[in-house]
Motif scaffolding. Structure first.
Motif, PDB file in Angstrom:
ATOM      1  N   GLY A 378       0.782  -1.176  -0.077  1.00  0.00           N
ATOM      2  CA  GLY A 378       0.152   0.176   0.016  1.00  0.00           C
ATOM      3  C   GLY A 378       0.858   1.190  -0.045  1.00  0.00           C
ATOM      4  O   GLY A 378       2.089   1.069  -0.007  1.00  0.00           O
ATOM      5  N   PRO A 379       0.178   2.370   0.250  1.00  0.00           N
ATOM      6  CA  PRO A 379      -1.379   2.434   0.624  1.00  0.00           C
ATOM      7  C   PRO A 379      -2.053   2.691  -0.655  1.00  0.00           C
ATOM      8  O   PRO A 379      -3.382   2.756  -0.631  1.00  0.00           O
ATOM      9  N   ARG A 380      -1.587   2.586  -1.723  1.00  0.00           N
ATOM     10  CA  ARG A 380      -2.536   2.675  -3.194  1.00  0.00           C
ATOM     11  C   ARG A 380      -2.606   1.488  -4.085  1.00  0.00           C
ATOM     12  O   ARG A 380      -3.507   1.303  -4.930  1.00  0.00           O
ATOM     13  N   ARG A 381      -1.354   0.679  -4.168  1.00  0.00           N
ATOM     14  CA  ARG A 381      -1.174  -0.239  -5.176  1.00  0.00           C
ATOM     15  C   ARG A 381      -0.904  -1.650  -4.537  1.00  0.00           C
ATOM     16  O   ARG A 381       0.073  -1.681  -3.571  1.00  0.00           O
ATOM     17  N   PRO A 382      -1.262  -2.822  -5.189  1.00  0.00           N
ATOM     18  CA  PRO A 382      -0.828  -4.150  -4.628  1.00  0.00           C
ATOM     19  C   PRO A 382       0.543  -4.532  -4.796  1.00  0.00           C
ATOM     20  O   PRO A 382       1.111  -5.006  -4.277  1.00  0.00           O
ATOM     21  N   GLN A 383       1.100  -3.812  -5.751  1.00  0.00           N
ATOM     22  CA  GLN A 383       2.499  -4.044  -6.205  1.00  0.00           C
ATOM     23  C   GLN A 383       3.535  -3.423  -5.123  1.00  0.00           C
ATOM     24  O   GLN A 383       4.724  -3.646  -5.221  1.00  0.00           O
ATOM     25  N   ASP A 384       3.065  -2.397  -4.316  1.00  0.00           N
ATOM     26  CA  ASP A 384       3.895  -1.522  -3.581  1.00  0.00           C
ATOM     27  C   ASP A 384       4.143  -2.372  -2.095  1.00  0.00           C
ATOM     28  O   ASP A 384       3.326  -1.678  -1.053  1.00  0.00           O
ATOM     29  N   ARG A 385       4.897  -3.152  -2.243  1.00  0.00           N
ATOM     30  CA  ARG A 385       5.216  -4.142  -0.978  1.00  0.00           C
ATOM     31  C   ARG A 385       5.918  -3.325   0.264  1.00  0.00           C
ATOM     32  O   ARG A 385       6.929  -2.530  -0.354  1.00  0.00           O
ATOM     33  N   VAL A 386       5.597  -3.385   1.297  1.00  0.00           N
ATOM     34  CA  VAL A 386       6.386  -2.503   2.420  1.00  0.00           C
ATOM     35  C   VAL A 386       6.802  -3.713   3.477  1.00  0.00           C
ATOM     36  O   VAL A 386       5.722  -4.371   3.918  1.00  0.00           O
ATOM     37  N   PRO A 387       7.890  -3.891   3.728  1.00  0.00           N
ATOM     38  CA  PRO A 387       8.284  -4.866   4.757  1.00  0.00           C
ATOM     39  C   PRO A 387       7.640  -4.630   6.007  1.00  0.00           C
ATOM     40  O   PRO A 387       7.577  -3.313   6.443  1.00  0.00           O
ATOM     41  N   LEU A 388       7.252  -5.443   6.903  1.00  0.00           N
ATOM     42  CA  LEU A 388       6.493  -5.128   8.205  1.00  0.00           C
ATOM     43  C   LEU A 388       7.273  -4.227   9.066  1.00  0.00           C
ATOM     44  O   LEU A 388       6.430  -3.389   9.634  1.00  0.00           O
ATOM     45  N   ARG A 389       8.609  -4.520   9.066  1.00  0.00           N
ATOM     46  CA  ARG A 389       9.531  -3.684   9.969  1.00  0.00           C
ATOM     47  C   ARG A 389       9.587  -2.465   9.345  1.00  0.00           C
ATOM     48  O   ARG A 389       9.966  -1.209  10.365  1.00  0.00           O
ATOM     49  N   GLU A 390       9.431  -1.990   8.198  1.00  0.00           N
ATOM     50  CA  GLU A 390       9.153  -0.535   7.958  1.00  0.00           C
ATOM     51  C   GLU A 390       7.850   0.223   7.707  1.00  0.00           C
ATOM     52  O   GLU A 390       7.838   1.151   7.008  1.00  0.00           O
ATOM     53  N   ALA A 391       6.692  -0.430   8.140  1.00  0.00           N
ATOM     54  CA  ALA A 391       5.553  -0.232   7.559  1.00  0.00           C
ATOM     55  C   ALA A 391       5.232   1.403   8.362  1.00  0.00           C
ATOM     56  O   ALA A 391       4.709   2.057   7.611  1.00  0.00           O
ATOM     57  N   GLY A 392       5.305   1.379   9.534  1.00  0.00           N
ATOM     58  CA  GLY A 392       5.048   2.643  10.165  1.00  0.00           C
ATOM     59  C   GLY A 392       5.903   3.786   9.538  1.00  0.00           C
ATOM     60  O   GLY A 392       5.487   4.978   9.090  1.00  0.00           O
ATOM     61  N   ARG A 393       7.366   3.607   9.143  1.00  0.00           N
ATOM     62  CA  ARG A 393       7.944   4.821   8.598  1.00  0.00           C
ATOM     63  C   ARG A 393       7.342   5.053   7.331  1.00  0.00           C
ATOM     64  O   ARG A 393       7.283   6.107   6.711  1.00  0.00           O
ATOM     65  N   ALA A 394       7.307   3.865   6.483  1.00  0.00           N
ATOM     66  CA  ALA A 394       6.810   4.263   4.907  1.00  0.00           C
ATOM     67  C   ALA A 394       5.168   4.954   5.147  1.00  0.00           C
ATOM     68  O   ALA A 394       5.034   5.828   4.084  1.00  0.00           O
ATOM     69  N   PHE A 395       4.537   4.622   6.038  1.00  0.00           N
ATOM     70  CA  PHE A 395       3.238   5.453   6.083  1.00  0.00           C
ATOM     71  C   PHE A 395       3.426   6.947   6.361  1.00  0.00           C
ATOM     72  O   PHE A 395       2.935   7.601   5.982  1.00  0.00           O
ATOM     73  N   ARG A 396       4.334   7.112   7.295  1.00  0.00           N
ATOM     74  CA  ARG A 396       4.601   8.496   7.400  1.00  0.00           C
ATOM     75  C   ARG A 396       5.326   9.377   6.366  1.00  0.00           C
ATOM     76  O   ARG A 396       5.035  10.321   6.042  1.00  0.00           O
ATOM     77  N   GLU A 397       6.116   8.449   5.514  1.00  0.00           N
ATOM     78  CA  GLU A 397       6.611   9.205   4.097  1.00  0.00           C
ATOM     79  C   GLU A 397       5.323   9.273   3.131  1.00  0.00           C
ATOM     80  O   GLU A 397       5.399  10.291   2.212  1.00  0.00           O
ATOM     81  N   ALA A 398       4.372   8.246   3.030  1.00  0.00           N
ATOM     82  CA  ALA A 398       3.502   8.369   2.106  1.00  0.00           C
ATOM     83  C   ALA A 398       2.426   9.523   2.422  1.00  0.00           C
ATOM     84  O   ALA A 398       1.812   9.994   1.506  1.00  0.00           O
ATOM     85  N   LEU A 399       2.465   9.973   3.766  1.00  0.00           N
ATOM     86  CA  LEU A 399       1.403  11.056   4.225  1.00  0.00           C
ATOM     87  C   LEU A 399       1.784  12.182   3.426  1.00  0.00           C
ATOM     88  O   LEU A 399       0.707  13.023   2.799  1.00  0.00           O
ATOM     89  N   ALA A 400       2.980  12.404   2.904  1.00  0.00           N
ATOM     90  CA  ALA A 400       3.486  13.721   1.973  1.00  0.00           C
ATOM     91  C   ALA A 400       2.610  13.571   0.590  1.00  0.00           C
ATOM     92  O   ALA A 400       2.159  14.631   0.046  1.00  0.00           O
ATOM     93  N   THR A 401       2.368  12.238   0.126  1.00  0.00           N
ATOM     94  CA  THR A 401       1.558  12.160  -1.256  1.00  0.00           C
ATOM     95  C   THR A 401       0.060  12.461  -1.031  1.00  0.00           C
ATOM     96  O   THR A 401      -0.747  12.609  -1.828  1.00  0.00           O
ATOM     97  N   PHE A 402      -0.405  12.431   0.389  1.00  0.00           N
ATOM     98  CA  PHE A 402      -1.700  13.051   0.627  1.00  0.00           C
ATOM     99  C   PHE A 402      -1.835  14.328   1.057  1.00  0.00           C
ATOM    100  O   PHE A 402      -2.679  15.114   1.539  1.00  0.00           O
TER     101      PHE A 402
END
Length: 937
Positions: A378-402
């Motif tokens: 996520g947060p938008r496409r099924p091919q955008d895999r995020v390792p669970l260990r990085e999920a929180g950080r990846a979400f915070r980075e993705a916030l900018a795209t919103f």
């Protein structure tokens, strides 16, 4: 079709425990053609048997058979006519298919022909699984409430299907509340090898199919070759037409090793999806091989096969082997039939063992299963895999795209919850229709603020902020078919309850098993009460949240999101998470395994590192971590051995066609012709065959066209095709109101696919669509040229039609990705769009456009709208069409600006085969079939 022939002398008899059967021998053909059968990918062998059996000198020639027998890793583009042995439909795509067939019968009757000539010649099964909505949740009554609402909303549609059962031969319907189409296919409908009486003899041959849902590929996991096609293509196959295709490249995917502790089939498929999307396999077959297959249960294989559309392949195939036979036995198939599968596949070189030589492939990827780690996508496409260990950080980075950043805050928002109100109100009161979100379609952002909202529940006050999980759904065919991940979710829930953890009060939870067998084994394992203790009650047997049927969010949650402009999150065990799909109010959507869905419901946020941060605290205030409650592989496998038994499958599928009482009480109309009700808002006769000429006209150049929409990359069928809720103030909503339908009874676009008036008004109306003709705007808006008036896409299209102006759509890369929605093409056609120009097309949508007589055109030489300086306000001339179309012909486009200057460029006509040129010449595939049937009368 002409009579079958056997010029290679390969027709022979095979003795089986059930008696002798006639087969068309692949080893004999290999000998006759001088080829090594072992070098051919298994998928090519299955196609080869199909050509061999259907060789008639017309649709299939001897040259076709020999060319495929001598398949090369880089095929030469030869077109073949494939005859699938059956067709699979779900109700969202199946209802419009039935409507089209009924309309064809009406057209034949008007032409003075016999309506019964329109009848499925290829067996078809329709499974009703797309119409249940998660209105109620979190209570024992949720399932019963949702079923009642489903029948209230869909009575007309289901009555049509009851008519179709009686009117058509070779057509069966699996009633609502039975299961998800692909799981029912896997557990019951699929045969692997058919034993059928044909032309006075008993024949055996591979089970193959096309389906009107892109995830038909799930059955590839058990060695059945099939994939999703457009509804119109499926209708043509049902009517006995071959499915024409180019001989494919086959990419081999070699698997080695074992999955490590803590990794699931979901984690594996997200890894495979990421790898194959990066590789680029659109339009190709993917075939899995290697020693790792022997360590992969069939349910895991089915999970990987299921998501072939997400990694872009036509199919994701696993050959038949001992695991396949074991799965047939596990799911209650007859022993005589299992013996036939084994005997036939071994005889034909279609049975894999660890000693089987590896075929030659067009390309090869490799994955050590031991490298797979827990993941989300996520947060938008099924091919955008995020390792669970990085999920929180990846979400915070993705916030900018919103347009947000961590720490955004606003004035805390307090709900009006009263002391003593039961927290289950989240499920019951909202279920009655007082919620917002997917149930309303009108909720939206309220400005640019954002941040934290305070949500009050009895005895607790909780924060809602960016990343708060407001939907946690165990849903979708992808994972609910897999006992390992479903039982893992139950075991995790048990341990969580025993540690005193609870789900956050703002989370809308749901459990939608893919078949009733899943509920049986969860109950037998003693795990269902623990899932229910965390409010994961069964809400229905259908696709639910994965297709956008998530239902309304509770009113106070919806209000908190909209008034504070929060980027709320959903975590679901599905296969699609495109923008606007899951729920209009939920912007960040993550795919995850069922146990992780439960874990995120406990944590209540995706802004967390579940490998290090506590999920919550026990009653004594001690932290509880994911590692504390995650079940081991040994626990999961032991539970599977104890509770997943053939008897469960035999019991449930013994009554597969019965349905609930509501289904049995529905009227079942009879008669060859469907009686169209002009007042119906669900079912209307489509205009496709009205006033159709006996002969097709000559294709003409497209002159003085305007751009209806100028779009970017990754425009999905979710963006194009009407889906989800119907907004009150939309053209479709206004149509329904004008026809006396109250807002509460709007239902969804998917449920109204049998009414073209609703569907054409909802085409290109997705709330997240960004049309560059109206920059800074989201939704179904456009600019009418030359007036410059901003209006809805539907209203503009109707205005253009009155003015006699043809239309085009311009897109970017991967135009039409996603579900195989035929209405993405049908709606495009009805709006008056004559051509779509894009940088690249997804396979199914391109075929659907051709099937509706809309010309798919592709930019060449790395060009696109931006490099050519196109603004969409130009007047367009597309020439070379009227001079005689040929497959993949280059056409000339002239874009004329207001000042008289011009941009000229070439496009590739994506009519890829001669038969597609024929379909386009006739104005569509069904028009060609109808003319063919009438001429043969």
């Amino acid at each position: 079709m002409a009579e079958r022939r056997d010029p290679f002398g390969v027709r022979t008899t095979l003795e089986t425990p059930g008696g002798p059967v006639v087969i068309y021998s692949l080893p004999k053909l290999a000998e006759a053609a001088g080829v090594d059968l072992d070098r051919l990918p298994f998928t090519i062998r299955i196609l080869l048997e199909n050509l061999l059996r259907n060789l008639d000198g017309e649709t299939v020639t001897e040259d076709d058979v020999l060319a495929l027998a001598r398949w090369q890793p880089k095929p030469d583009g030869r077109e073949i006519g494939w005859m699938p042995s059956r067709v699979l439909l779900q109700d969202f795509t199946g209802v419009p298919a039935v409507v089209d067939l009924a309309a064809m019968r009406s057209a034949v009757a008007r032409m003075g022909g016999d309506p019964k000539r329109i009848n499925p010649l290829v067996p078809a099964d329709l499974v009703i699984d797309h119409s249940v909505i998660v209105d109620a949740f979190g209570t024992q009554y949720a399932f019963f409430y949702n079923v009642e609402k489903e029948f209230e909303r869909n009575r007309e549609r289901y009555t049509l299907l009851r008519w179709a059962q009686n009117a058509f031969d070779n057509f069966r319907v699996v009633p609502p509340g039975t299961g998800i189409v692909h799981q029912v296919n896997l557990e019951y409908l699929a045969k692997v090898v058919h034993r059928r009486e044909e032309h006075g003899e008993v024949r055996a041959y591979p089970d193959t199919l096309v389906g009107t849902d892109s995830h038909t590929t799930m059955v590839n996991g058990m060695g059945v070759l099939g994939w999703g096609v457009g509804g119109i293509e499926a209708e043509a196959v049902m009517l006995g037409q071959p499915y024409f295709m180019q001989v494919p490249e086959v990419v081999g995917f070699r698997l080695t090793g074992h999955l490590p502790e803590g990794a699931t089939a979901t984690d594996l498929v997200l890894t495979v999806t990421q790898m194959l999307r990066k590789k680029g396999v659109v339009g190709k077959f993917v075939e899995f091989f290697g020693p790792g297959l022997s360590n992969l249960p069939l349910a895991d294989r089915a999970t990987i096969g299921n998501m072939a559309p997400e990694y872009g392949a036509t199919c994701g195939f696993f050959p038949v082997d001992g695991e396949t036979l074991g799965y047939l036995r596990l799911t209650g198939r007859d022993e005589e039939h299992i013996a036939l599968v084994e005997r036939y596949c071994k005889e034909q070189g279609l049975f894999r063992t660890d000693q089987t030589p590896d075929p030659v492939y067009s390309d090869v990827l490799e994955l050590d299963l031991g490298d797979v780690e827990p993941s989300l996508a996520g947060p938008r496409r099924p091919q955008d895999r995020v390792p669970l260990r990085e999920a929180g950080r990846a979400f915070r980075e993705a916030l900018a795209t919103f347009g947000k950043k961590p720490g955004d805050t606003s004035v805390p928002f307090r709900t009006g919850a009263e002391p003593g109100r039961e927290a289950a109100r989240v499920g019951t009161a909202a279920a009655a229709g007082d919620g917002a979100g997917a149930g309303t379609g009108d909720a939206g952002s309220s400005g640019e603020g954002g941040g934290v909202a305070v949500l009050t529940r009895p005895k607790t006050t909780t924060e809602l902020t960016h990343g708060s999980v407001v939907i946690a759904a165990i849903t979708s065919c992808t994972n609910t078919s897999n006992p390992s991940v479903m039982l893992a979710a139950g075991l995790l829930a048990k341990k969580a309850v025993e540690r005193g953890l609870t789900v956050k009060p703002y989370v809308k939870t749901s459990l939608a098993p893919g078949s009733r067998v899943v509920t049986d084994y969860l109950r037998e394992a003693g795990l269902l009460p623990y899932l229910e203790a965390l409010r994961f009650h069964v809400v229905g047997y259908g696709c639910t949240t994965c297709i956008g049927n998530s239902g309304a969010l509770p009113e106070d949650v919806a209000q908190a999101i909209t008034e504070n402009d929060l980027v709320a999150a959903a975590v679901l065990s599905g296969n699609r998470n495109f923008e606007g799909r899951i729920n209009p109010l939920v912007k960040a959507n993550y795919l995850a395994s069922p146990p992780l869905v439960v874990a995120y419901a406990l944590a209540g946020t995706v802004d967390i590192n579940l490998l290090e941060d506590p999920l919550g605290y026990d009653p004594n205030g001690r932290p509880v971590y994911l590692r504390d409650i995650w079940p081991t592989q040994e626990e999961i496998q032991e539970t599977i051995r104890q509770v997943v038994r053939p008897e469960l499958f035999k019991k449930e599928y013994a009554r597969v066609f019965e349905g609930p009482e509501q289904w049995r009480q529905l009227p079942a109309p009879t008669g060859e012709l469907y009686e169209w009700d002009p007042n119906s808002t669900y079912i209307q006769e489509p205009p496709f065959f009205k006033d159709m000429a006996d002969e097709p006209g000559r294709p003409e150049d497209i002159v003085r066209a305007r751009v209806l929409a100028l779009l970017g990359d990754s425009i999905t069928t979710d963006h194009i095709s009407p889906a989800g809720s119907i907004p009150k103030n939309s053209p479709a909503g206004q149509y329904l109101l004008e026809h006396g339908v109250q807002w509460e009874e709007f239902n969804t676009y998917g449920s109204r696919r049998g009414n073209h008036e609703v569907m054409m008004r909802g085409t290109f109306a997705n709330i997240r669509l960004r049309n560059q003709l109206v920059p800074g705007t989201e939704g179904g808006w456009t600019l009418h040229i030359p007036s410059g008036e901003k209006t809805t896409i539907y209203d503009a299209a109707m205005r253009y039609q009155r003015e006699g102006t043809p239309l085009i759509v311009i897109g970017g890369k991967e135009y039409g990705t996603g579900s195989s929605r035929d209405w993405a093409a049908k709606g495009t056609y009805l709006l008056g769009v004559k051509a779509v120009i894009a940088e690249s097309f997804e396979r199914i949508h391109r075929s659907n456009l051709v099937g509706m007589g809309v010309l798919p055109l592709q930019f060449v030489d790395g060009q696109n709208a931006a490099t050519l300086g196109l603004t969409g306000t130009e007047e367009y001339f597309i020439t070379g069409i009227g001079e005689g179309l040929t497959p993949r012909k280059r056409l000339q486009v002239t874009a004329r600006r207001d000042d008289g200057s011009e941009v000229r460029f070439e496009v590739l006509c994506r009519l890829d085969t001669p038969i597609e040129v024929e379909y386009y010449r006739h104005g569509g595939i069904l028009q060609k079939v109808l003319r063919q049937i009438m001429q043969a009368a």
